[in-house]
Design a protein around this motif. Sequence first.
Motif, PDB file in Angstrom:
ATOM      1  N   ALA A   1       0.841  -1.204   0.000  1.00  0.00           N
ATOM      2  CA  ALA A   1       0.000   0.000   0.000  1.00  0.00           C
ATOM      3  C   ALA A   1       0.876   1.254   0.000  1.00  0.00           C
ATOM      4  O   ALA A   1       0.622   2.220  -0.741  1.00  0.00           O
ATOM      5  CB  ALA A   1      -0.911  -0.017   1.224  1.00  0.00           C
ATOM      6  N   PHE A   2       1.931   1.214   0.819  1.00  0.00           N
ATOM      7  CA  PHE A   2       2.823   2.372   0.923  1.00  0.00           C
ATOM      8  C   PHE A   2       3.570   2.596  -0.404  1.00  0.00           C
ATOM      9  O   PHE A   2       3.730   3.725  -0.858  1.00  0.00           O
ATOM     10  CB  PHE A   2       3.804   2.135   2.072  1.00  0.00           C
ATOM     11  N   ILE A   3       3.996   1.478  -1.006  1.00  0.00           N
ATOM     12  CA  ILE A   3       4.711   1.590  -2.287  1.00  0.00           C
ATOM     13  C   ILE A   3       3.809   2.263  -3.322  1.00  0.00           C
ATOM     14  O   ILE A   3       4.246   3.109  -4.108  1.00  0.00           O
ATOM     15  CB  ILE A   3       5.155   0.193  -2.791  1.00  0.00           C
ATOM     16  N   MET A   4       2.514   1.894  -3.293  1.00  0.00           N
ATOM     17  CA  MET A   4       1.597   2.533  -4.259  1.00  0.00           C
ATOM     18  C   MET A   4       1.528   4.037  -4.034  1.00  0.00           C
ATOM     19  O   MET A   4       1.451   4.814  -4.984  1.00  0.00           O
ATOM     20  CB  MET A   4       0.217   1.896  -4.168  1.00  0.00           C
ATOM     21  N   GLY A   5       1.603   4.427  -2.751  1.00  0.00           N
ATOM     22  CA  GLY A   5       1.604   5.858  -2.449  1.00  0.00           C
ATOM     23  C   GLY A   5       2.866   6.534  -2.977  1.00  0.00           C
ATOM     24  O   GLY A   5       2.826   7.688  -3.432  1.00  0.00           O
ATOM     25  N   MET A   6       3.989   5.808  -2.938  1.00  0.00           N
ATOM     26  CA  MET A   6       5.236   6.394  -3.452  1.00  0.00           C
ATOM     27  C   MET A   6       5.173   6.490  -4.975  1.00  0.00           C
ATOM     28  O   MET A   6       5.561   7.500  -5.561  1.00  0.00           O
ATOM     29  CB  MET A   6       6.438   5.558  -3.005  1.00  0.00           C
ATOM     30  N   GLU A   7       4.669   5.423  -5.586  1.00  0.00           N
ATOM     31  CA  GLU A   7       4.546   5.449  -7.062  1.00  0.00           C
ATOM     32  C   GLU A   7       3.648   6.597  -7.506  1.00  0.00           C
ATOM     33  O   GLU A   7       3.922   7.300  -8.470  1.00  0.00           O
ATOM     34  CB  GLU A   7       3.933   4.138  -7.567  1.00  0.00           C
ATOM     35  N   ARG A   8       2.552   6.763  -6.768  1.00  0.00           N
ATOM     36  CA  ARG A   8       1.607   7.826  -7.136  1.00  0.00           C
ATOM     37  C   ARG A   8       2.254   9.210  -6.991  1.00  0.00           C
ATOM     38  O   ARG A   8       1.900  10.159  -7.676  1.00  0.00           O
ATOM     39  CB  ARG A   8       0.365   7.718  -6.247  1.00  0.00           C
ATOM     40  N   ASN A   9       3.233   9.306  -6.085  1.00  0.00           N
ATOM     41  CA  ASN A   9       3.938  10.582  -5.866  1.00  0.00           C
ATOM     42  C   ASN A   9       5.299  10.599  -6.558  1.00  0.00           C
ATOM     43  O   ASN A   9       6.243  11.226  -6.079  1.00  0.00           O
ATOM     44  CB  ASN A   9       4.151  10.801  -4.370  1.00  0.00           C
ATOM     45  N   SER A  10       5.385   9.931  -7.683  1.00  0.00           N
ATOM     46  CA  SER A  10       6.716   9.746  -8.244  1.00  0.00           C
ATOM     47  C   SER A  10       7.258  10.994  -8.933  1.00  0.00           C
ATOM     48  O   SER A  10       8.369  10.977  -9.451  1.00  0.00           O
ATOM     49  CB  SER A  10       6.736   8.560  -9.198  1.00  0.00           C
ATOM     50  N   ASP A  11       6.503  12.078  -8.920  1.00  0.00           N
ATOM     51  CA  ASP A  11       7.118  13.345  -9.320  1.00  0.00           C
ATOM     52  C   ASP A  11       8.062  13.825  -8.219  1.00  0.00           C
ATOM     53  O   ASP A  11       8.935  14.657  -8.446  1.00  0.00           O
ATOM     54  CB  ASP A  11       6.062  14.417  -9.613  1.00  0.00           C
ATOM     55  N   LEU A  12       7.920  13.269  -7.002  1.00  0.00           N
ATOM     56  CA  LEU A  12       8.803  13.609  -5.884  1.00  0.00           C
ATOM     57  C   LEU A  12       9.695  12.409  -5.521  1.00  0.00           C
ATOM     58  O   LEU A  12      10.912  12.526  -5.433  1.00  0.00           O
ATOM     59  CB  LEU A  12       7.956  14.007  -4.662  1.00  0.00           C
ATOM     60  N   VAL A  13       9.072  11.261  -5.319  1.00  0.00           N
ATOM     61  CA  VAL A  13       9.826  10.069  -4.906  1.00  0.00           C
ATOM     62  C   VAL A  13      10.263   9.313  -6.164  1.00  0.00           C
ATOM     63  O   VAL A  13       9.452   8.704  -6.846  1.00  0.00           O
ATOM     64  CB  VAL A  13       8.956   9.141  -4.032  1.00  0.00           C
ATOM     65  N   THR A  14      11.553   9.368  -6.441  1.00  0.00           N
ATOM     66  CA  THR A  14      12.011   8.738  -7.684  1.00  0.00           C
ATOM     67  C   THR A  14      12.852   7.495  -7.418  1.00  0.00           C
ATOM     68  O   THR A  14      13.257   6.807  -8.349  1.00  0.00           O
ATOM     69  CB  THR A  14      12.837   9.732  -8.536  1.00  0.00           C
ATOM     70  N   MET A  15      13.154   7.222  -6.137  1.00  0.00           N
ATOM     71  CA  MET A  15      13.932   6.029  -5.817  1.00  0.00           C
ATOM     72  C   MET A  15      13.492   5.476  -4.466  1.00  0.00           C
ATOM     73  O   MET A  15      13.191   6.256  -3.552  1.00  0.00           O
ATOM     74  CB  MET A  15      15.427   6.371  -5.728  1.00  0.00           C
ATOM     75  N   THR A  16      13.480   4.163  -4.357  1.00  0.00           N
ATOM     76  CA  THR A  16      13.151   3.517  -3.080  1.00  0.00           C
ATOM     77  C   THR A  16      13.998   2.262  -2.911  1.00  0.00           C
ATOM     78  O   THR A  16      14.387   1.641  -3.890  1.00  0.00           O
ATOM     79  CB  THR A  16      11.675   3.059  -3.026  1.00  0.00           C
ATOM     80  N   SER A  17      14.258   1.911  -1.660  1.00  0.00           N
ATOM     81  CA  SER A  17      14.874   0.604  -1.410  1.00  0.00           C
ATOM     82  C   SER A  17      14.438   0.099  -0.046  1.00  0.00           C
ATOM     83  O   SER A  17      14.413   0.843   0.926  1.00  0.00           O
ATOM     84  CB  SER A  17      16.402   0.662  -1.507  1.00  0.00           C
ATOM     85  N   TYR A  18      14.090  -1.171  -0.021  1.00  0.00           N
ATOM     86  CA  TYR A  18      13.692  -1.849   1.209  1.00  0.00           C
ATOM     87  C   TYR A  18      14.952  -2.105   2.050  1.00  0.00           C
ATOM     88  O   TYR A  18      16.021  -2.362   1.517  1.00  0.00           O
ATOM     89  CB  TYR A  18      13.057  -3.194   0.832  1.00  0.00           C
ATOM     90  N   ALA A  19      14.812  -2.095   3.359  1.00  0.00           N
ATOM     91  CA  ALA A  19      15.975  -2.402   4.207  1.00  0.00           C
ATOM     92  C   ALA A  19      15.532  -3.133   5.466  1.00  0.00           C
ATOM     93  O   ALA A  19      14.463  -2.840   5.993  1.00  0.00           O
ATOM     94  CB  ALA A  19      16.695  -1.110   4.589  1.00  0.00           C
ATOM     95  N   PRO A  20      16.360  -4.041   5.987  1.00  0.00           N
ATOM     96  CA  PRO A  20      17.558  -4.582   5.356  1.00  0.00           C
ATOM     97  C   PRO A  20      17.213  -5.605   4.265  1.00  0.00           C
ATOM     98  O   PRO A  20      16.165  -6.235   4.304  1.00  0.00           O
ATOM     99  CB  PRO A  20      18.310  -5.263   6.496  1.00  0.00           C
ATOM    100  N   LEU A  21      18.175  -5.770   3.357  1.00  0.00           N
ATOM    101  CA  LEU A  21      17.941  -6.614   2.185  1.00  0.00           C
ATOM    102  C   LEU A  21      17.972  -8.102   2.514  1.00  0.00           C
ATOM    103  O   LEU A  21      17.189  -8.871   1.968  1.00  0.00           O
ATOM    104  CB  LEU A  21      19.036  -6.304   1.154  1.00  0.00           C
ATOM    105  N   MET A  22      18.867  -8.505   3.409  1.00  0.00           N
ATOM    106  CA  MET A  22      19.180  -9.935   3.476  1.00  0.00           C
ATOM    107  C   MET A  22      19.665 -10.365   4.849  1.00  0.00           C
ATOM    108  O   MET A  22      20.294  -9.592   5.551  1.00  0.00           O
ATOM    109  CB  MET A  22      20.310 -10.170   2.476  1.00  0.00           C
ATOM    110  N   GLU A  23      19.374 -11.612   5.194  1.00  0.00           N
ATOM    111  CA  GLU A  23      19.895 -12.166   6.444  1.00  0.00           C
ATOM    112  C   GLU A  23      20.341 -13.598   6.212  1.00  0.00           C
ATOM    113  O   GLU A  23      19.809 -14.291   5.349  1.00  0.00           O
ATOM    114  CB  GLU A  23      18.803 -12.195   7.510  1.00  0.00           C
ATOM    115  N   ASN A  24      21.311 -14.060   6.999  1.00  0.00           N
ATOM    116  CA  ASN A  24      21.525 -15.485   7.133  1.00  0.00           C
ATOM    117  C   ASN A  24      20.534 -15.916   8.204  1.00  0.00           C
ATOM    118  O   ASN A  24      20.517 -15.354   9.293  1.00  0.00           O
ATOM    119  CB  ASN A  24      22.966 -15.786   7.565  1.00  0.00           C
ATOM    120  N   THR A  25      19.722 -16.923   7.910  1.00  0.00           N
ATOM    121  CA  THR A  25      18.613 -17.250   8.822  1.00  0.00           C
ATOM    122  C   THR A  25      19.095 -17.722  10.187  1.00  0.00           C
ATOM    123  O   THR A  25      18.322 -17.746  11.131  1.00  0.00           O
ATOM    124  CB  THR A  25      17.707 -18.343   8.238  1.00  0.00           C
ATOM    125  N   LYS A  26      20.383 -18.110  10.284  1.00  0.00           N
ATOM    126  CA  LYS A  26      20.895 -18.548  11.588  1.00  0.00           C
ATOM    127  C   LYS A  26      21.327 -17.348  12.427  1.00  0.00           C
ATOM    128  O   LYS A  26      21.796 -17.491  13.534  1.00  0.00           O
ATOM    129  CB  LYS A  26      22.095 -19.486  11.388  1.00  0.00           C
TER     130      LYS A  26
END
Length: 643
Positions: free
Chosen positions: A479-504
Amino acid sequence: IDIDVAQEKAEVAPTMYGIFFEDINRSADGGIYAELIFNRGFEEANLPSGCTYNPNDKRVYAPRKSVYSSPEHLRSWSIPWNIEDTHPGWTIECPADGKYSVRIDDTDHLGVEDSKAMYLSIDRHAAPFRLVNSGFYGLAVKAGEKYDLRFYIKAAPGYKGGVTAEILTVKNEVVASKRFALKGDGEWKYFETVMKPSQTMNDGRFALRFDSAGELEIDYVSLFPQETFHNRPNGLRKDVAQFVADLKPAFMRWPGGCIVEGLTMENRVNWKNTIGKPELRKGEYNLWGYHSTNGFGYHEFLQYCEDMGAKAMFVCNAGMSCDGRNGDYYDDNEVEVLIQDALDAIEYATGDAKTTKWGAVRAKNGHPEPFTLDYIEVGNENHSAMYAKYYNRFYKRIREAYPDITIITCLPMSDQLSWIDGYDMNDPHFYNFPSWYYSNTDYFDKFPREEGHKTYVGEYACNMGVGSGNMEGALSEGAFIMGMERNSDLVTMTSYAPLMENTKCRMGVNLILVQNDDVIGRSSYWVERMFTDNRPDVNLAIDTQLGLLPDKTTPVGGIGLGTYQTAAEYSNIRISVDGEEVYSSDLENNPGEWIAASGDWKIENGKLIQPNENGTGSIMLRDQWLDAVKSKIISVEFDAKKL
Ligand code: AHR
């Protein structure tokens, strides 16, 4: 929802979806980096200089720069991994009546600062013995594939015998081996070979088997698959790197995150320690509580970007460690070093191999042609007046030297942006509950658009109230990503964090879960994939009549109908099981028999009422319904009115 296909609104930038990489939760060593030996250089238990370990509370304390010394002015960080074990990852297996001693010694035989080696003294009853490593929670190898083995040994004068490198099953069956003669002359020697196991496994072990008693020193034991992502030497795990690449990231940010800042200034990621021959890189205990070998370093990052077709974003320290207001920081006169480091990093990536110092170093490291580096971010989550002052110095120098690079400030959406002299993008971070994401799909609607300023949402994740991540959180991110896409005249880049874990090594909520022979995406990964696989190029004009949407669904003690935080009134409930209506009520017929309400919810005057905006509690079907609806599709409809 009415959509006007003829009316185009903001374009969605092709740069919209990228990735944020940080060595957190063992996402480098034990994650994307292909090394198989855990604690290959015996430096795992090194602490950052100036920091001390307190065995009573099992914390590492970083000294504050200023003169205060009372405990409240010390910065403490996470419980270090296995810090009381001087050689984590390694064990000795020898005959029962044998004796041996182990210690970790300082050594500079490779000329690396803070370098350690394992010193072993073996009595004759303890020989032959094995020095065993179980990799990152089990050694994972594939039958018939080639693995490069490298190691250094110093055998004390008088030592007689040899060493056999072995890949073993969990039952100690030898599936690959190679013997080397050792000369007892007190000199360090380098050994290398290729090993080809005859069996595939994920619970294997690696061993050096010594056949004689005596004194030995061992350092930098590396077992590395020849097959890596794009077959780069010192490269990345093929499966993991491909899984990330499947997101088709437009850009990649490196090296973080808080580790950019470090526990102390000296502990920050210093990119110059992350290039060159892997055994010559000074690793660093990072503030996530373990040692980074820096094997996945700046060069490997730039190479990975090139291989994925992603633009590179480098983040530099801005003069303060993590929580710089209370922690360690540089004074005005020390910041120049960092500015020069940042300029050198750009030159390493983009400078000419023949005419620039750092371009030549890059060429020597195997990449004569320049990489591209499109973005530089100054600092991470530093939101202080000191940051603004230092940032302005970085901004001026970087802008003068590299007019085309995109300069990102780590300031969020706030008035603090007026404190700085200029920026191309700013970087707000969001970590919150599902309800926050659902109710903030319009978060960016309210910010003014300014010529030349864009926003990069460098970190976001629904990591609260969702355990280690779940579908509910992932949907709210959607839902939030859709809000960023809709505002993409302002938000032009996004990245989720953190990307990765070792499950142990699990901590918090991460997008991708890695094990020694497997990689999977959590629900959030697949939500993101849905967006990256279906990239729009433009928004269309829409008119939406919003219904009342669930903020949070919490089944507790019955079947949850939802936690609706919006102030509203519900009547005329209809419940169907597998399409058949089983209950219909205007709630005047004792709704309490069917529905339970908790928190702020009330059953009043024949209606279910949530009186408070941002209210608490939930409504649910009572337990007695559980059997009736087991394994069936239950649907609940009601009339809703916003209060
Ligand atoms: O994503 C994990 C951490 O959260 C990052 O290192 C930091 O920038 C943020 O606070």
